[in-house]
Structures are given as C-alpha cells and as structure tokens.
Design a protein around this motif. Structure first.
Motif, mmCIF file in Angstrom:
data_model
loop_
_atom_site.group_PDB
_atom_site.id
_atom_site.type_symbol
_atom_site.label_atom_id
_atom_site.label_comp_id
_atom_site.label_asym_id
_atom_site.label_seq_id
_atom_site.Cartn_x
_atom_site.Cartn_y
_atom_site.Cartn_z
ATOM 1 N N ILE A 130 0.836 -1.189 0.000
ATOM 2 C CA ILE A 130 0.000 0.000 0.000
ATOM 3 C C ILE A 130 0.877 1.248 0.000
ATOM 4 O O ILE A 130 0.464 2.315 -0.441
ATOM 5 N N CYS A 131 2.112 1.038 0.446
ATOM 6 C CA CYS A 131 3.019 2.164 0.712
ATOM 7 C C CYS A 131 3.083 3.199 -0.377
ATOM 8 O O CYS A 131 2.453 4.241 -0.325
ATOM 9 N N SER A 132 3.853 2.865 -1.401
ATOM 10 C CA SER A 132 4.248 3.914 -2.326
ATOM 11 C C SER A 132 3.128 4.279 -3.286
ATOM 12 O O SER A 132 3.105 5.370 -3.829
ATOM 13 N N LEU B 69 -0.269 4.767 -3.108
ATOM 14 C CA LEU B 69 -1.392 5.660 -2.893
ATOM 15 C C LEU B 69 -1.058 7.117 -3.129
ATOM 16 O O LEU B 69 -1.903 7.900 -3.534
ATOM 17 N N ALA B 70 0.192 7.479 -2.904
ATOM 18 C CA ALA B 70 0.551 8.884 -3.035
ATOM 19 C C ALA B 70 0.425 9.376 -4.458
ATOM 20 O O ALA B 70 0.274 10.561 -4.695
ATOM 21 N N ALA C 36 -7.496 9.229 -0.182
ATOM 22 C CA ALA C 36 -7.002 7.918 -0.586
ATOM 23 C C ALA C 36 -7.323 6.877 0.467
ATOM 24 O O ALA C 36 -7.782 5.774 0.155
#
Lengths: 254, 222, 207
Positions: free
Chosen positions: B43-45, B47-48, B201
């Motif tokens: 999910i980390c990178s 969504l931004a 998000a």
C-alpha cells in the motif's frame, strides 16, 4: 542452500559488476535523451508564457527562432560570464540554485520574444520567477508587453503543492487571469499583481492590480504574490532601463 | 506485457501454456487473494500517486514490469543464490530494474517522471515485489513465477487505478485530465478537495476494501 | 530556525504516513498492540536517524555530479563531469539494509524480549518505504547534513507517533461492533483517514 563464504563473496561481486555495468550502460545510453527531455520541458514552459504550446510539439526550433535572452544582476547590468569565466546562457541558469543566494548575488535570466528571425522586433519580455509555496518551491515565467507594464501572459509550476488546491496555479485558466493586468500604478510605482483571498470576489473588488485567488490554497496564493513582488523588484532596474531606452527612441522620433 | 511472457515460454508438451493451475496464478490475486485488500501488502508507495489517473497508470505499468522481470531473474538464479544473502540479492535486482525504469521515464516521459518524483524509487520497497520473490520465485520455475508476478501486479494495478479513478473524478472533476463534468454541462459540480489530499485515498481504499471483502465474505480474525 | 522548521514539518505536517503513505505495510501489520508498535517505532526512529545522514554523505561525496572531484586527488584525472546518480537507488537501499542488520544485532543483544516480539518484522524495516522515502526526499530537496539529520529524526518521530496512535485505537476497537467486511484493514484505513484530517490542521505552520 548453505554455501561457503568464498562462494557468497564471488557471487555478490559478479552480481554487483553485472548489475552495475548494465545500469551504467543504460544511464550513459539514455543521458542524451534525458538532457533533451529536460531542455524541451524548460523551453516549452518559457514559451507557454507568451503563446499556446502543444504539449507534444517540438518547441526547440520555435525557441531558437523567436527567443533571444540576456542574463542580468539585481542592478539591471548584463552578466556575460560566471565567476569561473564561462559564458552564461539564460536557458541554463539554475533558478533554484540562484534562489538560495542573496538577491544581490543572483543571476536573473530574461527572455525576449521577438518576431521570427528578427531579434530587433521584440513583442514581449519574459521574466523568470522563483519562490516558496506552501510545501515546497514554486516558480514561473511572466511575460510583459513592450510597455513594460501590461502582463502578456504567465505560467507557473511547483514542486509539491497540494493537488487540486495549490497545484492549480499550473492551470491555464488561473494563469490567464494575469493577462492584461498592470504591474505599475498610475504614479509609476511598482505594485505588482496580487491574488486575492477568495475565488469569487465581486467584480468591483477586482482592479488592474489584482485577480481572483485560489479557494482553499491561500498560502500558495500568498507565495505567488510574494514571489512576483520580490522578483519584479529585482527586475525593476532593468525594466526602468528598457523603458528609458524606449523613451529616448520616442523622443528622437519627435 | 503478454507478449513478453509468450516469448519466454518454455516448451513443455505435458502442460498447456495456460493450464488450470497456471490460470489460478493470474486469477487469484485479482480478487480472492488480492495483494492489497487481502494480503495487506504494497500500500506504501502507490497511494501517493493516485491523485490522477495518468501517473497511476504509469506507476502500475512500472510495477508490473519490475515484478515480472525481477521474478524471472530471481527464478532463473534461484539455485545459485546463497541463502544468507538472498534478501540483499533480491533488493539489488529490484533496485536495478527500478533504476532502469526511472532512467527510461526520465528520458521519454519527463512530465510523468516529474510528477512521480521519488515514488518510482519507492517501488523498490513495495512489499508486493519482495513478497512474491520470497514466497514464489525463489522456489518455482521461471515461467510460473512470471505468471504469478503478472497476476499479483494486475491485482495491485486494478486497485490503485480504481482509487485514482474516484480521486480524480471527485477531487478535480476530471478523468485523464479531461474535464468530464464540464463536458456534460454540469460545470458547477462541487469538487471535493479532501479527495485529492491523502485523506481521500485512505477513505476510498477503506471503502473499496469493505465492498470487496463483503462481496466475498472474507472476515479478518483479530 | 530552519532546522526547527524542518523538524516540525517532518513530524507533523509532512508526516510520513498521513501525507506520503510511506511505511504503510508495517504500519498496518504491526499495529495490533501498543507495546509491539512502540518497539517497532523506536527501531524505525533509530534506523532513520542513522541512514539519512549516511545516505547524505554518500550522495554528496560519491553520487552527485562532480561529487567525486571533492575528495579524489586531481592527479587521478578529472572527476567533475562524473555523475553516478543512476546508482542512487542501489546505494541507498544497500546502506539501509546494512543499517537494519546492525539495529537487529543491537536489539538482539540488549533486549531479547523486544527482539522476540518484533520477530520477523525487523528485517522488514529494510523494505519499509519510510526509510528509503526519507533518503530520497532528502536527496531531492538538497538538504545540508544538519538538515538531513533533523529531517531523518523528525520523520522517524512522525512515523512513531502515527503507529502508536493507530495501535491504541485498534486495541480499543476489539471491543466495538465493526461490520464484518470492514474488520481489520478496512476500518484501520478509515481511521487513518480521519487521523489524517486531524493532522491536516497543522498545515501551513512555520516558525
């Protein structure tokens, strides 16, 4: 799988060399294309202050034909070479680096938009701007008509403003609000052009020195205002010089 | 991406190219075993970058590319990699592929490159990539590993594209930069600033997870 | 002043979780109990505090264009044109992996209990996006060494605060009646969103 230390070291070395080699190849091979992409993007941005630019068009020939440039200091004097003696080119001035220096030490690029192949026949002066937004840096180019007062067009960009709020400064519709506004008041003093606080100001609240702002992004708008005002001040000596020149020409004609 | 897979086909008459077993590799991660909504990975990178569809699509393609090829290389090398340094070997291969993607984007898609900025680099630490390498590619044949990687990458891609779809539509009233609501004559559509902020998000993803889990009846045990 | 500003910005305003979604994996996986979250948070602060400055040195003296010329003897040739930034990702992730290994050994030695409870999540710090993310942000924003250190430390604290807060929520959540599909990940996402709104109120603060 358990392996001896020698195997591990050799394996790591071989892998490092192969990966490093492949990456270097890719990097060296792609560098020219990257340089062109960067140059294109910068020149497209400068040009879009004065004309409609198709985002996919190759603007380099247009740029070469219609733009000439100078680099000046905050006194309005031309700078020919940097401290190392290399000639300076306005298109290569790193605005961010200059922004970190004291204003007196900065180099300011100015681009002249002229008729095709006729550098004498200038139709607009494009000035570069740099400042702080809400999160990160913002920058842009503002074009003045030859009266050195009326804004012919503006274009802004940012490193990390909030998408949909502050990032809207890059939208055509907002940049167009600057068109036709004046940076000098009737007394001839520099007042710049300000974004107001709200987006829906009554028409009578707007005059030739301010435009509707960005709702939800007041701090970004303030950053733009400050950037414009600061840099117009730095450019003021140069603007006065150009104006003076025009007056002289006008007088000699009379 | 499908072409690249076909090129690497290992001729094996005993098992069809897309046998039932292999189809499972691709289909499962799309819903039943989705890396984001079920396995809680990666999910980390991602969504931004989901404020707009275009960078999201580029991000999804980049992740797919990195996953397929890192799985291929790791699977090819699986009998050679010393166990003790396998994590760093995996990281090195992923990082090289990501650097490659970064250089290519820099050269041929400068606009998107600027928009994505550091988030391309963060594909390296995308847990899905590492997770599939550890869990699958280290112990399976190259072709199977690539299919598996492709499936997980697709499972990941459709989720972030769905998130981006809602965020761009509701947040800025556009799709791929095309002003949808203006075109259908609803120019007063109230865009929701919250949708383009990170908060949007989280909420959209939370709701997508809810819908998906409710549909398949998956309940997380505490 | 600038340092305090960067510190505040990295802790509250540009919080790794709420503004950049970095380090979500371990944030979601290890936030079921406050005590484990506390340990992991500390480990992240520790790793960030060291990796960001170390990566800064790497970037400044090896990777950037002309960086090698700063210390290589001129007799060996002209290094001003050399730009190794295409190796940035690999070098950064290698530093991070090495630092994580170090932290793992230190924790194992001094606090076996903590080591036991963090279990498999310690190696996962290496692939925690927050760590690599801070290094990349630091490089992109041209910080000085002091600024980079403060930024790394602040980002760690921000991440620590976020995971402590969410784990406290999740401990309480066990006693509430959450719809089946929302249990676990779904409700955590929604709560994180709400916390993000709270953190948004720090926006625009600067000293």
């Amino acid at each position: 799988m358990q392996r001896s230390n020698t195997y591990i070291i050799i394996f790591s070395l071989v892998l490092t060399i192969i990966l490093g080699g492949l990456l270097s190849l890719a990097s060296v091979g792609l560098r020219p294309a990257q340089k062109i992409a960067e140059e294109l993007s910068a020149k497209r941005q400068i040009l879009s202050a004065v004309m409609e630019v198709d985002p996919n068009a190759n603007v380099l020939p247009i740029f070469d034909e219609r733009i000439s440039s100078v680099v000046i200091d905050s006194e309005g004097n031309l700078i020919e070479s940097d401290e190392k003696g290399n000639p300076v080119d306005a298109a290569n001035v790193d605005l961010e680096k200059q922004f970190k220096l004291a204003p007196e030490e900065r180099m300011f690029p100015v681009f002249m938009f002229h008729e095709e192949g006729d550098p004498e026949n200038i139709t607009a002066y494009i000035f570069a701007f740099y400042g702080n937004g809400l999160w990160d840096n913002i920058w842009g180019y503002v074009a003045l008509e030859t009266d050195m007062n009326t804004i012919a067009g503006a274009v802004f960009d940012h490193a990390g403003e909030t998408p949909g709020l502050g990032a809207r400064i890059t939208e055509q519709q907002i940049e167009d609000r600057y068109k036709g506004k004046n940076i000098f008041n009737d007394q001839g003093e520099l007042v710049s052009v300000d974004m107001l606080k709200s987006e829906n100001n009554p028409p009578n609240a707007l005059d030739e020195h301010n435009i509707n702002g960005l709702s939800g992004a007041t701090i970004t708008a303030k950053g733009v205002n400050k950037m414009l005002e600061n840099y117009f001040r730095y450019y003021l000596p140069y603007i006065e010089k150009i104006k003076g020149k025009d007056k002289k020409i006008a007088r000699s004609l009379n | 991406m499908a072409e690249t897979i076909e090129k690497k086909v290992v001729k094996k008459p005993s098992e069809p190219l897309l046998s039932k077993r292999r189809k499972k590799f691709v289909i499962d991660p799309l819903s039943d075993d989705n890396p984001i909504t079920i396995q809680v990975l990666g999910i980390c990178s991602a969504l931004a970058v989901t404020t707009q569809l275009k960078p999201t699509l580029v991000m999804a393609l980049s992740v797919t590319f990195v996953m397929i090829f890192s799985s291929l290389f790791i699977s090819l090398l699986r009998n050679l990699i010393p166990t003790r340094v396998r994590i760093i070997v995996q990281l090195a291969i992923i990082a090289s592929l990501v650097s490659l993607v970064n250089e290519v984007l820099h050269a041929y898609a400068f606009d998107v490159y600027k928009q994505l900025s550091v988030f391309v680099g963060l594909i390296i630490t995308n847990c899905i990539v590492m997770g599939r390498l550890e869990a699958f590619a280290m112990g399976n044949k190259p072709y199977d590993s690539m299919l598996d990687a492709f499936g997980s990458a697709m499972g990941y891609s459709w989720i972030i594209i769905a998130v981006a779809f809602f965020r761009e539509l509701l947040g800025s009233g556009k799709l791929f930069g095309f002003a949808v609501f203006d075109t259908i004559g609803w120019s007063t559509f109230p865009t929701n600033g919250l949708m383009v902020s990170p908060v949007g998000a989280f909420i959209i993803l939370g709701l997508i997870i809810w819908v998906q889990r409710a549909k398949m009846g998956y309940v997380e045990q505490h | 002043m600038e340092l305090i500003n960067i510190g505040i910005k990295s802790i509250f305003i540009e919080n790794m979780i709420f503004a950049y979604f970095l380090g979500m994996c371990s944030y979601l996986a290890v936030s079921k109990k406050v005590s484990t979250a506390f340990g992991l948070g500390l480990a992240v602060i520790f790793v960030l505090l060291f990796t960001v400055p170390v990566n800064w040195l790497l970037d400044e003296y090896v990777l950037k264009e002309g960086a090698l010329a700063k210390w290589m003897p001129a007799a060996l040739g002209d290094f001003t044109e050399i730009n190794l930034s295409f190796l940035q990702f690999i070098m950064f992730i290698a530093t991070i992996a090495a630092m994580v290994q170090l932290v793992e050994m230190v924790i194992e030695k001094f606090s076996p209990a903590l080591y036991g409870s963090l279990g498999i999540f310690l190696p996962l710090i290496a692939v925690n996006c927050a760590i690599l993310g801070s290094s990349l942000f630091m490089a992109q924003r041209d910080y000085s060494l002091a600024e980079a250190t403060v930024f790394g430390f602040g980002s760690g604290i921000g991440w620590f605060l976020a995971i402590i807060a969410i784990s406290a929520f999740r401990e309480k959540l066990k006693y509430s009646n959450v719809p089946d599909g929302l249990k676990g990940l779904g409700i955590t996402m929604l709560i994180t969103g709400l916390m993000g709104i709270a953190f948004m109120s720090f926006m625009g603060i600067s000293i």
